[in-house]
Design an enzyme around this catalytic site. Sequence first.
Site, PDB file in Angstrom:
ATOM      1  N   GLU A  47      37.634  40.234 -28.452  1.00  0.00           N
ATOM      2  CA  GLU A  47      37.800  38.810 -28.136  1.00  0.00           C
ATOM      3  C   GLU A  47      37.208  38.464 -26.780  1.00  0.00           C
ATOM      4  OE1 GLU A  47      41.120  39.300 -31.159  1.00  0.00           O
ATOM      5  OE2 GLU A  47      40.825  40.299 -29.240  1.00  0.00           O
ATOM      6  N   THR A  48      36.712  37.253 -26.693  1.00  0.00           N
ATOM      7  CA  THR A  48      36.242  36.647 -25.445  1.00  0.00           C
ATOM      8  C   THR A  48      36.922  35.285 -25.349  1.00  0.00           C
ATOM      9  OG1 THR A  48      34.107  37.776 -25.571  1.00  0.00           O
ATOM     10  CG2 THR A  48      34.230  35.794 -24.202  1.00  0.00           C
TER      11      THR A  48
END
Length: 280
Positions: A47-48
């Site tokens: 995830e970002t």
Amino acid sequence: MRPFEFKQIDVFSSIALKGNPVAVVLNADSLSDAQMADFARWTNLSETTFVLKPQSPEADYRLRIFTTLNELPFAGHPTLGSCHAWLEAGGVPRGEEIVQECAAGLIRIRRQGEQLAFTAPPLVRSGGVEHELLQRICRGLGIEPQTVVQARWVDNGPGWVALLLRDREQVLALKPDYAQLSGLAIGVVAPWSTERDGDEAQFEVRAFIAGEGMPEDPVTGSLNAGLAQWLIGEGLAPSCYVASQGTAMGRAGRVSIEQVGADIWVGGLAVTCISGQLQL
């Protein structure tokens, strides 16, 4: 070109590189959806996140969460890692608790000593797993259906289906066939044996997300939140416990679970590994 403040945080570990990393872009309001998605694919992390000004008057900040494939309404380790980055960058909450706005709603976060913890969001799907789906999951995990003690939907956004096995060794021995699990988000959990495994944790967890850039997630807040709601709710776990995750990947993730009244808090430590500037 204005640079953005960027941090990479290791979550659910007191030791850098032993938890689950999340890339966090602060003050990201001027980025387009396409830029966010492109950057998330480029980082190739599970995830970002992008921290934005809140739209709700109750929130301290708004968070958007991207995988390498799509945007998520909620995810656990990005929530704690982003909150850690926001506080470290000088963020000041309005009240005792920090309130994060995201697509899943308002998420409460509190400081517990050195840890941060979020309230488990409500499940959007729960209950038993369909027979054909369970058979497919077992084939994909390489196990016989009779080795599954129980199976439940514990979906709070990412689509989690969870299997309870008898012991930690079975969980650590899994070698998934990701082609069979394509499109599924699978969590597997089993209790620790105090005599054999020690007392540092009470459960071992693994998370498989076939099709993602990293098909096994090192340490997963959303899954552990859903598992806690199931296990505590059915009397399969105490109201306070620690889950170990990432062992099979050489990590040492620890997720703290505590039920307080109607709330289940999911907590862990976070370590900043990278601080810098991002130019897009």
